[in-house]
Write an enzyme that holds these catalytic residues in place. Sequence first.
Site, PDB file in Angstrom:
ATOM      1  N   GLY A 188       0.705  -1.153   0.035  1.00  0.00           N
ATOM      2  CA  GLY A 188       0.059   0.130  -0.201  1.00  0.00           C
ATOM      3  C   GLY A 188       0.771   1.232   0.039  1.00  0.00           C
ATOM      4  O   GLY A 188       0.392   2.356  -0.456  1.00  0.00           O
ATOM      5  N   GLU A 225       3.823   3.955   6.091  1.00  0.00           N
ATOM      6  CA  GLU A 225       2.686   3.245   6.119  1.00  0.00           C
ATOM      7  C   GLU A 225       1.749   4.269   5.136  1.00  0.00           C
ATOM      8  O   GLU A 225       1.743   5.270   5.163  1.00  0.00           O
ATOM      9  CB  GLU A 225       2.231   2.950   7.200  1.00  0.00           C
ATOM     10  CG  GLU A 225       2.404   1.435   7.767  1.00  0.00           C
ATOM     11  CD  GLU A 225       1.628   0.403   7.052  1.00  0.00           C
ATOM     12  OE1 GLU A 225       1.544   0.575   6.098  1.00  0.00           O
ATOM     13  OE2 GLU A 225       1.518  -0.514   7.642  1.00  0.00           O
ATOM     14  N   ASP A 226       1.007   3.398   4.470  1.00  0.00           N
ATOM     15  CA  ASP A 226      -0.049   4.258   3.767  1.00  0.00           C
ATOM     16  C   ASP A 226      -1.195   4.573   4.819  1.00  0.00           C
ATOM     17  O   ASP A 226      -1.679   5.532   4.848  1.00  0.00           O
ATOM     18  CB  ASP A 226      -0.815   3.043   2.449  1.00  0.00           C
ATOM     19  CG  ASP A 226      -1.175   1.892   2.955  1.00  0.00           C
ATOM     20  OD1 ASP A 226      -0.846   1.405   4.088  1.00  0.00           O
ATOM     21  OD2 ASP A 226      -1.701   1.001   2.505  1.00  0.00           O
ATOM     22  N   ASP A 231      -4.744   1.372  10.891  1.00  0.00           N
ATOM     23  CA  ASP A 231      -5.990   1.237  11.065  1.00  0.00           C
ATOM     24  C   ASP A 231      -6.377   0.685  12.244  1.00  0.00           C
ATOM     25  O   ASP A 231      -6.189   1.520  13.342  1.00  0.00           O
ATOM     26  CB  ASP A 231      -6.560   0.047   9.808  1.00  0.00           C
ATOM     27  CG  ASP A 231      -7.917  -0.294   9.961  1.00  0.00           C
ATOM     28  OD1 ASP A 231      -8.930   0.633  10.927  1.00  0.00           O
ATOM     29  OD2 ASP A 231      -8.403  -1.258   9.323  1.00  0.00           O
ATOM     30  N   LYS A 260      -6.571   5.919  11.090  1.00  0.00           N
ATOM     31  CA  LYS A 260      -8.155   5.899  11.270  1.00  0.00           C
ATOM     32  C   LYS A 260      -7.917   5.628  12.804  1.00  0.00           C
ATOM     33  O   LYS A 260      -8.030   4.449  13.458  1.00  0.00           O
ATOM     34  CB  LYS A 260      -8.704   4.348  10.715  1.00  0.00           C
ATOM     35  CG  LYS A 260      -8.983   4.498   9.222  1.00  0.00           C
ATOM     36  CD  LYS A 260      -9.764   3.137   8.893  1.00  0.00           C
ATOM     37  CE  LYS A 260      -9.750   3.056   7.321  1.00  0.00           C
ATOM     38  NZ  LYS A 260     -10.517   1.744   7.061  1.00  0.00           N
ATOM     39  N   PHE A 301     -13.802   2.339   4.990  1.00  0.00           N
ATOM     40  CA  PHE A 301     -12.798   1.892   3.937  1.00  0.00           C
ATOM     41  C   PHE A 301     -12.768   2.685   2.984  1.00  0.00           C
ATOM     42  O   PHE A 301     -13.611   3.551   2.352  1.00  0.00           O
ATOM     43  CB  PHE A 301     -13.547   0.577   3.397  1.00  0.00           C
ATOM     44  CG  PHE A 301     -12.630  -0.440   2.578  1.00  0.00           C
ATOM     45  CD1 PHE A 301     -11.492  -0.999   3.357  1.00  0.00           C
ATOM     46  CD2 PHE A 301     -12.241  -0.135   1.494  1.00  0.00           C
ATOM     47  CE1 PHE A 301     -10.559  -1.611   2.891  1.00  0.00           C
ATOM     48  CE2 PHE A 301     -11.414  -0.791   0.786  1.00  0.00           C
ATOM     49  CZ  PHE A 301     -10.550  -1.850   1.493  1.00  0.00           C
ATOM     50  N   ASP A 310      -5.927  -0.509  -1.873  1.00  0.00           N
ATOM     51  CA  ASP A 310      -6.624  -1.284  -2.775  1.00  0.00           C
ATOM     52  C   ASP A 310      -7.866  -1.947  -2.007  1.00  0.00           C
ATOM     53  O   ASP A 310      -7.871  -1.864  -0.819  1.00  0.00           O
ATOM     54  CB  ASP A 310      -5.668  -2.545  -3.245  1.00  0.00           C
ATOM     55  CG  ASP A 310      -5.490  -3.542  -2.195  1.00  0.00           C
ATOM     56  OD1 ASP A 310      -5.072  -3.062  -0.934  1.00  0.00           O
ATOM     57  OD2 ASP A 310      -5.785  -4.683  -2.228  1.00  0.00           O
ATOM     58  N   ARG A 356      -5.515   0.938  -6.482  1.00  0.00           N
ATOM     59  CA  ARG A 356      -4.272   1.358  -6.260  1.00  0.00           C
ATOM     60  C   ARG A 356      -3.707   2.434  -7.102  1.00  0.00           C
ATOM     61  O   ARG A 356      -3.094   3.353  -6.667  1.00  0.00           O
ATOM     62  CB  ARG A 356      -3.162   0.321  -6.225  1.00  0.00           C
ATOM     63  CG  ARG A 356      -3.381  -0.741  -5.073  1.00  0.00           C
ATOM     64  CD  ARG A 356      -2.192  -1.650  -5.077  1.00  0.00           C
ATOM     65  NE  ARG A 356      -2.115  -2.773  -4.291  1.00  0.00           N
ATOM     66  CZ  ARG A 356      -2.271  -3.129  -2.963  1.00  0.00           C
ATOM     67  NH1 ARG A 356      -2.208  -1.968  -2.254  1.00  0.00           N
ATOM     68  NH2 ARG A 356      -2.628  -4.288  -2.658  1.00  0.00           N
TER      69      ARG A 356
HETATM   70  P1  IMP Z   1      -3.991  -2.554  10.559  1.00  0.00           P
HETATM   71  O1  IMP Z   1      -3.017  -3.723  10.804  1.00  0.00           O
HETATM   72  O2  IMP Z   1      -5.430  -2.796  10.975  1.00  0.00           O
HETATM   73  O3  IMP Z   1      -3.439  -1.133  11.071  1.00  0.00           O
HETATM   74  O4  IMP Z   1      -4.133  -2.242   9.169  1.00  0.00           O
HETATM   75  C1  IMP Z   1      -3.155  -1.635   8.261  1.00  0.00           C
HETATM   76  C2  IMP Z   1      -3.100  -2.157   6.952  1.00  0.00           C
HETATM   77  O5  IMP Z   1      -4.277  -2.640   6.591  1.00  0.00           O
HETATM   78  C3  IMP Z   1      -2.714  -1.151   5.845  1.00  0.00           C
HETATM   79  O6  IMP Z   1      -1.350  -0.941   5.681  1.00  0.00           O
HETATM   80  C4  IMP Z   1      -3.524  -1.373   4.670  1.00  0.00           C
HETATM   81  O7  IMP Z   1      -2.821  -2.022   3.786  1.00  0.00           O
HETATM   82  C5  IMP Z   1      -4.751  -2.259   5.032  1.00  0.00           C
HETATM   83  N1  IMP Z   1      -6.110  -1.164   5.411  1.00  0.00           N
HETATM   84  C6  IMP Z   1      -6.334  -0.581   6.455  1.00  0.00           C
HETATM   85  N2  IMP Z   1      -7.512   0.074   6.133  1.00  0.00           N
HETATM   86  C7  IMP Z   1      -7.751   0.038   5.110  1.00  0.00           C
HETATM   87  C8  IMP Z   1      -8.590   0.978   3.961  1.00  0.00           C
HETATM   88  O8  IMP Z   1      -9.690   1.484   4.235  1.00  0.00           O
HETATM   89  N3  IMP Z   1      -8.650   0.642   2.447  1.00  0.00           N
HETATM   90  C9  IMP Z   1      -7.368  -0.147   2.021  1.00  0.00           C
HETATM   91  N4  IMP Z   1      -6.348  -0.653   2.932  1.00  0.00           N
HETATM   92  C10 IMP Z   1      -6.703  -0.816   4.269  1.00  0.00           C
HETATM   93 MG    MG Z   2      -0.439  -1.536   3.908  1.00  0.00          MG
END
Ligand code: IMP
Ligand code: MG
Length: 177
Positions: free
Chosen positions: A48, A102-103, A106, A134, A155, A162, A168
Site C-alpha cells: 500500500g 505506512e499508507d 487502521d 483511522k 474503507f 486497494d 491502487r
Molecule cells: P492495521 O494492521 O489494521 O493497522 O491495518 C493496516 C493495513 O491494512 C494497511 O497497511 C492497509 O494495507 C490495510 N488497510 C487498512 N484500512 C484500509 C482501507 O480503508 N483501505 C485499504 N486498505 C486498508
Molecule cells: Mg499497508
Amino acid sequence: MPVIKVHDKSFDIYLPEESIQQRIKEMAALINADYAGKKPLFIAILNGSFMFAADLFKHLTIDAEISFIKLASYKGMKSTGNVVTSIGLEVDIFGREVIILEDIVDTGKTLHHFLPKLTHQQPLSLKIATLLHKSEATVFPLNPDYVGFDIPNKFVVGYGLDYDGLGRNLKEIYQVI
Ligand code: IMP
Ligand code: MG
C-alpha cells in the site's frame, strides 16, 4: 469523477490529488527539519505505501536511504488478524535512525506485530510516518509520529490503497459509500 466503482462497491471522492500532494510536502518538511544532519533509513511497508513512499522521498532534502518490506493483514475490506511477512528486511538497522512508512494505520495490528522485530535489532530511534490514520479504529494503540490525515473509520481506496487488488492506481483517495 466524484463517484467510482471498484469491484462491487461505490466510492465517493474524499481527498483530491492536490490535498494529498500538499500534505506530503508538509510532512517531508517536518522530517527534513527533524532529521537535519542525520541519515535516516526509511522502511516502506508494501504494497500500500509505494506511492506515498515515492512522493514523500522526492521531497526529502536530507541524506536518506529507503528499503521495502512486504506485510499484509487485509483481505477484501476486513483485517484478517494475521500479519504475514512475505519480503523481509534485508538491511541492518542496528544504530540507525529508522522511519517506517505506512499508507494507513487502521487497527494498529500490522505495526504492533512488526515493531518488536525492529526494536529487537536495536535501531537508534524508530518513528512512524503514515499518510492516513483511522484513529477511531485503534485496537492496538500506537502513536504515529507523522500523520498525513486522520480519517473516519470507513474503507478507502486509491493512491496505493486497494480493495481486493484494485484501486491502487487512482491519484485521489475515495471513501466507500
Ligand atoms: P492495521 O494492521 O489494521 O493497522 O491495518 C493496516 C493495513 O491494512 C494497511 O497497511 C492497509 O494495507 C490495510 N488497510 C487498512 N484500512 C484500509 C482501507 O480503508 N483501505 C485499504 N486498505 C486498508
Ligand atoms: Mg499497508
